[in-house]
Design a protein around this motif. Structure first.
Motif, mmCIF file in Angstrom:
data_model
loop_
_atom_site.group_PDB
_atom_site.id
_atom_site.type_symbol
_atom_site.label_atom_id
_atom_site.label_comp_id
_atom_site.label_asym_id
_atom_site.label_seq_id
_atom_site.Cartn_x
_atom_site.Cartn_y
_atom_site.Cartn_z
ATOM 1 N N LEU A 1 0.858 -0.829 0.372
ATOM 2 C CA LEU A 1 0.052 0.294 0.100
ATOM 3 C C LEU A 1 1.123 1.862 -0.021
ATOM 4 C CD1 LEU A 1 -2.967 -0.909 2.789
ATOM 5 C CD2 LEU A 1 -2.812 -1.341 0.030
ATOM 6 N N ILE A 2 0.863 2.321 -0.881
ATOM 7 C CA ILE A 2 1.701 3.552 -1.532
ATOM 8 C C ILE A 2 1.495 4.327 -0.893
ATOM 9 C CG2 ILE A 2 3.497 4.313 -3.446
ATOM 10 C CD1 ILE A 2 4.207 1.568 -3.969
ATOM 11 N N ASP A 3 1.091 5.725 -0.034
ATOM 12 C CA ASP A 3 0.720 6.312 0.587
ATOM 13 C C ASP A 3 1.476 7.906 -0.686
ATOM 14 O OD1 ASP A 3 -0.979 5.819 2.156
ATOM 15 O OD2 ASP A 3 -0.042 6.432 3.099
ATOM 16 N N ILE A 4 0.237 8.242 -1.894
ATOM 17 C CA ILE A 4 1.091 9.500 -2.298
ATOM 18 C C ILE A 4 0.824 10.816 -1.930
ATOM 19 C CG2 ILE A 4 1.458 10.220 -5.091
ATOM 20 C CD1 ILE A 4 2.939 7.481 -4.607
ATOM 21 N N ASP A 5 1.627 11.580 -1.209
ATOM 22 C CA ASP A 5 1.179 12.991 -1.134
ATOM 23 C C ASP A 5 1.070 13.729 -2.643
ATOM 24 O OD1 ASP A 5 0.533 12.332 1.585
ATOM 25 O OD2 ASP A 5 2.927 13.547 2.772
ATOM 26 N N GLU A 6 0.165 14.190 -2.647
ATOM 27 C CA GLU A 6 -0.504 15.137 -3.986
ATOM 28 C C GLU A 6 -0.889 16.912 -2.870
ATOM 29 O OE1 GLU A 6 -3.251 14.390 -6.464
ATOM 30 O OE2 GLU A 6 -2.298 12.841 -7.281
ATOM 31 N N ILE A 7 0.704 17.772 -3.263
ATOM 32 C CA ILE A 7 -0.045 18.975 -3.137
ATOM 33 C C ILE A 7 0.153 19.874 -4.150
ATOM 34 C CG2 ILE A 7 1.553 20.768 -1.264
ATOM 35 C CD1 ILE A 7 3.851 18.459 -0.678
ATOM 36 N N GLU A 8 -1.115 20.784 -3.653
ATOM 37 C CA GLU A 8 -1.451 22.071 -4.891
ATOM 38 C C GLU A 8 -1.469 23.215 -4.117
ATOM 39 O OE1 GLU A 8 -4.082 22.191 -8.146
ATOM 40 O OE2 GLU A 8 -4.336 20.812 -6.799
ATOM 41 N N GLY A 9 -0.724 24.004 -4.003
ATOM 42 C CA GLY A 9 -0.921 25.224 -2.489
ATOM 43 C C GLY A 9 -0.687 24.427 -1.521
ATOM 44 N N GLN A 10 -1.450 25.219 -1.006
ATOM 45 C CA GLN A 10 -1.539 25.015 0.834
ATOM 46 C C GLN A 10 -2.119 23.471 0.800
ATOM 47 O OE1 GLN A 10 0.193 26.260 2.221
ATOM 48 N NE2 GLN A 10 1.018 27.906 1.281
ATOM 49 N N THR A 11 -2.767 22.913 -0.023
ATOM 50 C CA THR A 11 -3.466 21.835 0.284
ATOM 51 C C THR A 11 -2.451 20.579 -0.530
ATOM 52 O OG1 THR A 11 -5.600 23.173 -0.780
ATOM 53 C CG2 THR A 11 -5.299 20.767 -0.572
ATOM 54 N N THR A 12 -3.663 19.552 0.912
ATOM 55 C CA THR A 12 -2.322 18.045 0.708
ATOM 56 C C THR A 12 -3.191 17.631 0.631
ATOM 57 O OG1 THR A 12 -0.423 19.289 1.983
ATOM 58 C CG2 THR A 12 -0.868 16.930 1.146
ATOM 59 N N ARG A 13 -3.106 16.019 -0.059
ATOM 60 C CA ARG A 13 -4.034 14.974 -0.272
ATOM 61 C C ARG A 13 -3.199 14.117 -0.726
ATOM 62 N NH1 ARG A 13 -7.860 15.752 -5.288
ATOM 63 N NH2 ARG A 13 -6.529 16.316 -6.413
ATOM 64 N N ILE A 14 -3.722 12.848 0.163
ATOM 65 C CA ILE A 14 -3.055 11.847 0.632
ATOM 66 C C ILE A 14 -3.754 10.374 -0.518
ATOM 67 C CG2 ILE A 14 -1.948 9.935 1.926
ATOM 68 C CD1 ILE A 14 -1.705 11.914 3.844
ATOM 69 N N PHE A 15 -3.716 9.714 -1.418
ATOM 70 C CA PHE A 15 -4.036 9.102 -2.432
ATOM 71 C C PHE A 15 -2.846 7.798 -2.318
ATOM 72 C CE2 PHE A 15 -4.992 12.769 -4.527
ATOM 73 C CZ PHE A 15 -6.434 12.566 -4.912
ATOM 74 N N GLN A 16 -4.047 6.539 -2.203
ATOM 75 C CA GLN A 16 -3.261 5.063 -1.738
ATOM 76 C C GLN A 16 -3.349 4.631 -2.564
ATOM 77 O OE1 GLN A 16 -4.862 1.907 1.550
ATOM 78 N NE2 GLN A 16 -3.412 3.271 2.569
ATOM 79 N N HIS A 17 -2.105 3.738 -3.090
ATOM 80 C CA HIS A 17 -2.524 2.892 -4.325
ATOM 81 C C HIS A 17 -1.694 0.718 -3.438
ATOM 82 C CE1 HIS A 17 -2.385 5.916 -7.310
ATOM 83 N NE2 HIS A 17 -1.494 5.927 -6.682
ATOM 84 N N HIS A 18 -2.757 0.175 -4.407
ATOM 85 C CA HIS A 18 -2.466 -1.060 -4.238
ATOM 86 C C HIS A 18 -1.759 -1.284 -4.993
ATOM 87 C CE1 HIS A 18 -3.428 -5.676 -3.839
ATOM 88 N NE2 HIS A 18 -3.338 -4.820 -2.995
ATOM 89 N N PHE A 19 -0.516 -1.955 -4.506
ATOM 90 C CA PHE A 19 0.466 -2.433 -5.507
ATOM 91 C C PHE A 19 1.183 -3.858 -5.449
ATOM 92 C CE2 PHE A 19 5.278 -1.682 -7.344
ATOM 93 C CZ PHE A 19 4.786 -1.282 -8.801
ATOM 94 N N CYS A 20 1.363 -4.378 -6.699
ATOM 95 C CA CYS A 20 1.775 -6.125 -6.467
ATOM 96 C C CYS A 20 3.073 -5.630 -7.705
ATOM 97 C CB CYS A 20 1.098 -6.453 -6.736
ATOM 98 S SG CYS A 20 -0.521 -6.705 -5.585
ATOM 99 N N CYS A 21 4.068 -5.924 -7.041
ATOM 100 C CA CYS A 21 5.293 -6.797 -8.863
ATOM 101 C C CYS A 21 5.626 -7.526 -8.305
ATOM 102 C CB CYS A 21 6.057 -5.162 -8.682
ATOM 103 S SG CYS A 21 7.351 -4.455 -9.217
ATOM 104 N N ARG A 22 5.696 -8.284 -9.064
ATOM 105 C CA ARG A 22 6.365 -9.883 -9.104
ATOM 106 C C ARG A 22 8.190 -9.341 -9.404
ATOM 107 N NH1 ARG A 22 5.035 -11.928 -15.206
ATOM 108 N NH2 ARG A 22 4.911 -9.694 -16.338
#
Length: 490
Positions: free
Chosen positions: A20-41
């Motif tokens: 589970l990879i948490d990605i911070d997206e920062i736009e101006g003063q706003t930060t949003r966190i998106f989580q990706h489910h990632f599998c890699c052999r």
């Protein structure tokens, strides 16, 4: 969007080696966190904590649908793991684009950057909007120095490329094309392949990057590989060529039809006495030849004895071979522990008698389907090799022909001086039983090889060419070969 960055990586609770990879997206003063489910052999071979750190070191890249990510023929600096979306792969030939593949989450693009390959062999574009984890080849190289376990990531990626890539150029090792993977061991992976011109089938053994990127090991290996490539005996696998590519080494060998002895022992209830004696004699023939060249195999065991479908036996995998009298610290590969000689464990110089000891354990396993000891823990096995005497009153021993019983008891003596000194002594010991069972020892006769070439010249060049040919002939003679010259009229 001002900035995007990987904030955290944690294990998935639903699937092994998924994250589970948490990605911070920062736009101006706003930060949003998106989580990706990632599998890699390709990350399966890494310790989990190393995989976390590896992913955290990568940067996030986004491409819109239709964007070109990689250009065919251009220098590659970065490789990418697809986090989200679909990438299309196509090849350009004479201004025509041919679709080759579509890749999704967990796949890799631009893998050539991992191996310092100079240019891409295909275009890659965003089939949909895509999010990619990105790292440069140079950054990975530095990171691998800090985290040596990352070398196994390189091996996983390369095995995938060679066995699955839809781009023929990616599956070429020198003049050999790889078709599919046929074996996997502690030190390397074996592929089936073919000579691109002669269409001759070959086996291609690739060293793992853990081995090939060890400077001390690789120098020893190159020296030994050159010696092994000169061996020519019907009971030793023939090495045709050695290639270096993708930051590792490939050994090109003859392709064998059949199965290794350990596979045979797993699938048959019992081998006949005739077959056991035949296999033992053929292995001895190969060992005698190698020993006469001063080469000690160091890893004789059922995995390294190949039984061909026509009855011939080949000794394979000389990856641990060394010169007589050497001290080698690289012997403890998976499986070898059961057959290793006391002097190898003690770090003493090895010679013919080390291979003879391992052969004795192997023959006992052929006879009984078991090892000559009951212990299973590694430390207990080592103790048995070093200290424990074999019970000669063993029920299996009582039913053996006297020649075979003598052979086994003498091969596994703890003190090398109490074993057979040479394989020729074993062949002499087994000769009576071989004759009774009508097993013939083949005569190996060296055959002369011939090579042809044509020299086309003008009359006025003849005198100078004669001088060159005489010099060339002298150098040829120094190798033990001879040069024959015949004159033809055009």
């Amino acid at each position: 969007m001002d900035k995007e960055m990987i904030k955290n990586v944690v294990p998935s609770h639903t699937e092994t080696f998924c994250f589970l990879i948490d990605i911070d997206e920062i736009e101006g003063q706003t930060t949003r966190i998106f989580q990706h489910h990632f599998c890699c052999r390709f990350l399966d071979s890494l310790p989990q904590e190393i995989a976390y750190e590896f992913i955290k070191k990568m940067s996030l890249k986004k491409f819109a649908k239709g964007d070109r990510i990689i250009h065919q023929g251009k220098k590659l600096e970065n490789f990418y793991l697809i986090l989200k979306g679909i990438c299309g792969v196509n090849v350009e030939r004479a201004d025509i684009f041919y679709d080759i593949d579509k890749l999704g989450s967990g796949e890799i693009i631009g893998a050539e950057a991992l191996f310092n390959e100079k240019v891409s062999t295909a275009h890659v574009h965003a089939e949909t909007d895509v999010e990619l984890l990105c790292m440069s080849g140079k950054q990975f190289e530095k990171l691998a120095l800090e985290m040596p376990d990352l070398k196994s990531f390189m091996t996983s990626v390369l095995v995938h490329i060679l066995s699955s890539s839809k781009l023929p150029d990616n599956r070429m090792i020198g003049k050999y094309s790889v078709t599919n993977e046929i074996g996997h061991g502690g030190a390397g992976i074996v592929f089936k392949g073919a000579h691109s011109v002669l269409n001759m089938p070959v086996a291609i053994k690739m060293l793992t990057h853990e081995m090939s990127m060890d400077p001390d090991f690789i120098e020893l290996f190159r020296n030994e590989a050159k010696t092994i490539a000169l061996m020519n005996h019907p009971n030793i696998v023939k090495v045709y060529d050695i290639e270096e590519a993708y930051k590792t080494i490939f050994i090109i060998m003859e392709y064998l039809e059949g199965a290794t002895l350990d596979n045979v022992l797993e699938n048959v209830e019992k081998l006949s006495l005739e077959r056991i004696i035949d296999i033992t004699i053929q292995v001895c023939n190969g060992l005698e030849y190698a020993h006469n060249l001063g080469i000690i195999h160091q890893d004789i065991n059922p995995r390294n004895i190949f039984l061909q479908s026509d009855g011939r036996v080949k000794i394979i995998d000389f990856g641990l071979a060394c010169r007589r009298g050497s001290v080698d610290s690289n012997f403890l590969f998976p499986g070898s522990l059961h057959y290793i000689s006391p002097e190898q464990i003690q770090g003493n110089p090895v010679d013919e008698r080390s291979d003879i000891y391992s052969l004795g354990i192997t023959v006992y396993e052929m006879l009984t389907g078991e090892k000559p000891y009951k212990v299973t823990e590694g430390k207990d096995i080592l103790k048995w090799h070093l200290e424990e005497d074999f019970d000669s009153a063993n029920i299996y021993m009582e039913n053996l022909p006297v020649e075979l019983r003598n052979f086994f008891m003498k091969t596994i003596m703890k003190e090398p001086s109490e074993r057979y000194a040479r394989v020729s002594e074993i062949l002499k010991e087994l000769d009576p039983i071989a004759k009774r069972l009508k097993i013939e020892r083949p005569c190996f006769c060296r055959q002369n090889q011939m090579m042809g070439m044509f020299l086309v010249f003008q009359e006025e060049q003849q005198l100078l060419l004669k001088k060159y040919i005489e010099e060339f002939s002298r150098k040829i003679s120094e190798t033990g070969a001879s040069l024959k010259v015949m004159r033809f009229e055009d």
